[in-house]
Design a protein around this motif. Structure first.
Motif, short mmCIF file in Angstrom:
data_model
loop_
_atom_site.label_atom_id
_atom_site.label_comp_id
_atom_site.label_asym_id
_atom_site.label_seq_id
_atom_site.Cartn_x
_atom_site.Cartn_y
_atom_site.Cartn_z
N GLY A 440 0.81 -1.22 0.00
CA GLY A 440 0.00 0.00 0.00
C GLY A 440 0.84 1.26 0.00
O GLY A 440 0.47 2.27 -0.59
N GLN A 441 1.99 1.19 0.66
CA GLN A 441 2.91 2.33 0.71
C GLN A 441 4.32 1.85 0.45
O GLN A 441 4.73 0.81 0.97
CB GLN A 441 2.85 3.02 2.07
CG GLN A 441 1.52 3.67 2.40
CD GLN A 441 1.54 4.33 3.76
OE1 GLN A 441 2.29 3.95 4.65
NE2 GLN A 441 0.70 5.34 3.94
N LEU A 442 5.06 2.61 -0.33
CA LEU A 442 6.47 2.30 -0.58
C LEU A 442 7.31 3.43 0.00
O LEU A 442 7.15 4.60 -0.37
CB LEU A 442 6.74 2.17 -2.08
CG LEU A 442 8.21 1.90 -2.46
CD1 LEU A 442 8.65 0.53 -1.93
CD2 LEU A 442 8.40 1.96 -3.97
N LYS A 443 8.19 3.07 0.93
CA LYS A 443 9.05 4.08 1.56
C LYS A 443 10.34 4.25 0.76
O LYS A 443 11.02 3.27 0.46
CB LYS A 443 9.36 3.66 3.00
CG LYS A 443 8.13 3.62 3.89
CD LYS A 443 8.44 3.11 5.28
CE LYS A 443 7.18 3.05 6.14
NZ LYS A 443 7.44 2.52 7.49
N VAL A 444 10.63 5.49 0.43
CA VAL A 444 11.86 5.82 -0.29
C VAL A 444 12.50 7.02 0.40
O VAL A 444 11.88 7.70 1.21
CB VAL A 444 11.60 6.14 -1.78
CG1 VAL A 444 11.23 4.88 -2.53
CG2 VAL A 444 10.51 7.19 -1.92
N ALA A 445 13.77 7.29 0.07
CA ALA A 445 14.50 8.30 0.83
C ALA A 445 15.14 9.37 -0.05
O ALA A 445 16.36 9.38 -0.24
CB ALA A 445 15.57 7.61 1.68
N PRO A 446 14.33 10.31 -0.57
CA PRO A 446 14.95 11.44 -1.28
C PRO A 446 15.69 12.36 -0.31
O PRO A 446 16.62 13.06 -0.70
CB PRO A 446 13.75 12.14 -1.92
CG PRO A 446 12.58 11.77 -1.04
CD PRO A 446 12.86 10.37 -0.58
N GLU A 447 15.26 12.42 0.95
CA GLU A 447 15.88 13.16 2.06
C GLU A 447 15.72 14.67 1.96
O GLU A 447 15.50 15.34 2.97
CB GLU A 447 17.37 12.80 2.22
CG GLU A 447 17.64 11.31 2.40
CD GLU A 447 17.10 10.74 3.69
OE1 GLU A 447 16.54 11.47 4.51
OE2 GLU A 447 17.23 9.51 3.87
N HIS A 448 15.87 15.25 0.76
CA HIS A 448 15.78 16.70 0.61
C HIS A 448 15.58 17.00 -0.86
O HIS A 448 15.55 16.09 -1.69
CB HIS A 448 17.06 17.38 1.12
CG HIS A 448 16.82 18.69 1.81
ND1 HIS A 448 16.56 19.86 1.11
CD2 HIS A 448 16.80 19.02 3.11
CE1 HIS A 448 16.39 20.85 1.98
NE2 HIS A 448 16.53 20.37 3.21
N ILE A 449 15.44 18.28 -1.21
CA ILE A 449 15.34 18.64 -2.64
C ILE A 449 16.28 19.79 -3.01
O ILE A 449 16.50 20.04 -4.19
CB ILE A 449 13.88 19.00 -3.04
CG1 ILE A 449 13.30 20.10 -2.16
CG2 ILE A 449 13.00 17.77 -2.99
CD1 ILE A 449 13.36 21.45 -2.74
N ALA A 450 16.86 20.49 -2.02
CA ALA A 450 17.76 21.60 -2.32
C ALA A 450 19.09 21.06 -2.85
O ALA A 450 19.70 20.19 -2.21
CB ALA A 450 18.00 22.44 -1.07
N PRO A 451 19.57 21.53 -4.00
CA PRO A 451 20.78 20.96 -4.62
C PRO A 451 22.00 20.95 -3.71
O PRO A 451 22.74 19.96 -3.68
CB PRO A 451 21.00 21.88 -5.84
CG PRO A 451 19.66 22.45 -6.13
CD PRO A 451 18.97 22.60 -4.82
N GLN A 452 22.22 22.05 -2.96
CA GLN A 452 23.42 22.11 -2.13
C GLN A 452 23.37 21.12 -0.97
O GLN A 452 24.41 20.64 -0.49
CB GLN A 452 23.64 23.53 -1.59
CG GLN A 452 22.68 24.01 -0.50
CD GLN A 452 21.43 24.65 -1.06
OE1 GLN A 452 21.03 24.38 -2.19
NE2 GLN A 452 20.82 25.54 -0.29
N VAL A 453 22.15 20.77 -0.54
CA VAL A 453 22.00 19.79 0.54
C VAL A 453 22.18 18.38 -0.01
O VAL A 453 22.88 17.55 0.56
CB VAL A 453 20.64 19.93 1.23
CG1 VAL A 453 20.53 18.96 2.40
CG2 VAL A 453 20.42 21.36 1.71
N LEU A 454 21.55 18.12 -1.15
CA LEU A 454 21.65 16.80 -1.77
C LEU A 454 23.10 16.46 -2.11
O LEU A 454 23.53 15.32 -1.97
CB LEU A 454 20.79 16.75 -3.04
CG LEU A 454 19.27 16.83 -2.82
CD1 LEU A 454 18.56 17.01 -4.15
CD2 LEU A 454 18.77 15.60 -2.09
N GLU A 455 23.85 17.46 -2.53
CA GLU A 455 25.26 17.22 -2.87
C GLU A 455 26.04 16.77 -1.63
O GLU A 455 26.84 15.84 -1.69
CB GLU A 455 25.85 18.50 -3.46
CG GLU A 455 27.25 18.33 -4.04
CD GLU A 455 28.36 18.55 -3.00
OE1 GLU A 455 29.39 17.86 -3.09
OE2 GLU A 455 28.19 19.41 -2.13
#
Length: 622
Positions: A440-455
């Protein structure tokens, strides 16, 4: 009871044993399941003919607790438990946790802070000349000088603080057996400087060749740049093919880390998981309500170890390594068949995976001969040209598990690496994932969306997640299923300033999603992110990194992710004002929160309503 490893003199007597070869002292309750390191090491020693017993959660104020199994013939093995004892005890806000899932009844307070150190010192009091060997995650991630979040300072190698004789790091099966056989052959613990995957202390380094000298402990205490430099050397030396011996100088001694042990082969890993585990907690805990940590793993299957995902905040790089190790499909299917015989099994396999569920092979063929790259990530910020993306074997495994008699459903909960999945041109796994393996739900981990944080996190850019999200919902629509993604998000990671936090809040507004849980970044030992947190330097580039450390700002960043929660209004309002984003305060569609209601205006409206109500009542009376 005798099916479990001995935990008392009575158990030893029942087996006709007068003395044990090895005793394992652990901060966790005894759970005889392969998801618990103590069980694996104990069963492996047993399989090699050694007599081994377990002392779980001894009372560290009572020396007799450490004497309950007598004096071992060769050594004590000491571990803080399945997780670091400080992480087990404290939240990221450094508040004491109320529950401990690794303790009977979930009660906290049954192990000391820095359990490995305390246990070792108590054993030294009880048995002065018996060797002590440290292991487990607490020892592994604190094996050299390290930043400690709870003390907010650099601590020495745990080997020195514990006054232990040897430390094994990583997944320790090979080291443990090599150590045990060496001690059995008559070698002294002081002679075991040749075993890979260990750390020891020495007054001299004349016997070592082909090594790399780390900055001294005094230097990393005095300079954050030196600490960052030392961390990077360690970070690059986690591969069994390329890594050198590392030497950390102290004023009157050296702490020496041998190169990492070789990963287990598929046959070796199959052997480990075929050992006679009872797959449950010891019966002595029944009256106390059992050990709840078993619930998540009892009906789950481990299929792999290691991870080349490269998330900066994850300690797997230092502990399990980046080389993928897999069990055979036959081994996993056989374990699934055994699961169906459990009286508690209802037909649902809760998980099939490991650190990353959909990694079933090495990242590339070059790793076989040359090891993992020291200066490159396999997936971030873009996939390496040599990366082999293939879900064929994992899909075949899942299909076989679905066909095991007694199995109704097979779920995947341990984490799908969504960027690896979306890069796969063959979409058959993605479709079967949605059709058969999501509850019913799939957990995934993008964690953030701001480029400097993702880097800084070592995560892919936002566009990759968007592509995955769109494909997920498109496939579900095609299948006629109504299933949802549950993104994991993290606040206050190094690189995240107030503007990045607001950017994430705006994204959540646009996709109309409010997470129920948010993880505030936790600086645990052994991660790249923790090094950045302490030094405010990215050790890979030696450039400065913004790190939110002020408790108020961290609270604001966390609140922004859950801006709809009325309890967070004051913090969100304060954050938007500080960032000059008053445009997000109002009644428009793009606004996160409404303006504060002025007391005067509120009172005026309230009085007017009372007057009008009074007039209406008067008319009714007339």
């Amino acid at each position: 009871m005798t099916n479990f490893l001995p935990i008392s003199k009575k158990d030893m007597n029942d087996r006709g044993w007068k003395q044990l070869d090895f005793i394992i002292v652990s901060g966790d309750a005894y759970v005889d399941h392969p998801s618990f390191g103590v069980a694996i090491i104990g069963r492996l020693l047993e399989a090699h003919g050694f007599k081994v017993g377990i002392i779980s959660q001894p009372d560290w104020t009572n020396l007799e607790d450490f004497k309950q199994l007598g004096k071992p013939k060769y050594s004590f093995f000491v571990t803080g438990g399945n997780i670091d004892s400080m992480v087990n005890h404290y939240t990221v806000a450094k508040k004491r946790r109320r529950k401990d899932v690794y303790t009977p009844g979930g009660k906290s307070g049954h192990r000391p802070d820095r359990a490995s150190i305390v246990y070792s010192q108590k054993i030294k009091e009880a048995f002065k000349k018996v060797p002590i060997i440290l292991g487990g995650i607490e020892a592994s991630l604190r094996r050299l000088g390290h930043y400690d979040y709870w003390d907010n300072r650099i601590r020495r190698s745990i080997l020195l603080d514990a006054k232990a004789d040897l430390l094994v790091y990583g997944m320790a099966e090979k080291q443990i057996i090599e150590i045990a056989e060496a001690l059995q052959s008559g070698l002294s613990i002081k002679d075991l400087s040749f075993i890979k995957g260990t750390v020891y202390q020495s007054a001299t380094i004349e016997h070592i060749y082909d090594y790399e000298m780390l900055p001294s402990y005094d230097n990393i205490l005095a300079s954050k740049k030196e600490y960052a430099r030392s961390f990077l050397i360690q970070y690059k030396n986690t591969d069994h093919v390329k890594s050198k011996t590392l030497i950390e100088p102290y004023r009157h001694t050296y702490v020496i880390q041998t190169p990492p042990q070789e990963p287990l082969t598929t046959n070796e890993l199959d052997t480990v998981y075929s050992l006679p585990f009872q797959k449950d907690y010891h019966p002595i805990y029944n009256k106390q309500g059992g050990v709840s940590a078993i619930k998540e793993v009892k009906h789950s299957l481990v299929s792999n170890r290691g991870c080349f995902g490269g998330c900066s905040f994850c300690a797997l790089h230092f502990h399990q390594g980046r080389t993928i190790q897999t069990r055979s499909i036959d081994s996993i299917v056989e374990e699934a068949k055994e699961l169906t015989k459990d009286t508690d099994f209802k037909g649902y396999i809760h998980d099939v995976g490991g650190p990353t569920a959909n990694f079933r092979k090495k990242a590339c063929q070059k790793q076989i001969k040359h090891g993992v790259c020291m200066d490159k990530s396999c997936l971030s910020p873009k996939p390496c040209n040599n990366l082999e993306i293939d879900h064929t074997e994992y899909l075949a495994l899942l299909q076989k598990l679905r066909n095991v008699d007694g199995v109704k459903k097979v779920f995947i909960r341990s984490g799908i690496r969504y960027d690896y999945l979306i890069y796969d041109k063959d979409k058959s796994f993605f479709e079967e994932l949605c059709k058969h393996h999501v509850s019913g739900q799939l957990k995934v981990a993008p964690e953030h969306i701001a480029p400097q944080v993702l880097e800084k996190m070592g995560k892919p850019n936002q566009e990759v997640f968007e592509k995955f999200k769109d494909n997920f919902y498109a496939i579900n629509k095609k299948l006629g299923l109504k299933q949802f993604l549950v993104p994991y998000l993290m606040s206050s990671h190094p690189g995240s300033d107030l503007y990045a936090a607001i950017q994430l809040a705006e994204y959540l507004r646009d996709i109309d999603y409010q997470p129920e849980q948010v993880q505030d970044f936790y600086p645990t030992p052994g991660t790249l992110s923790t090094c950045m947190y302490y030094t405010e330097i990215d050790p890979r580039t030696m450039e400065n990194v913004y790190v939110p450390k002020d408790p108020r700002e961290k609270a604001i960043q966390r609140a922004l992710i859950q801006y709809k929660n009325p309890k967070n209004y004051t913090l969100v309002y304060e954050g938007l004002k500080k960032a000059g984003r008053e445009d997000l305060i109002g009644y428009g569609k793009k606004c996160l929160i409404k303006p504060k209601q002025q007391p005067y205006e509120f009172n005026s409206i309230h009085k007017k309503q009372k007057r009008n109500n009074g007039k209406k009542k008067s008319k009714k009376r007339k």
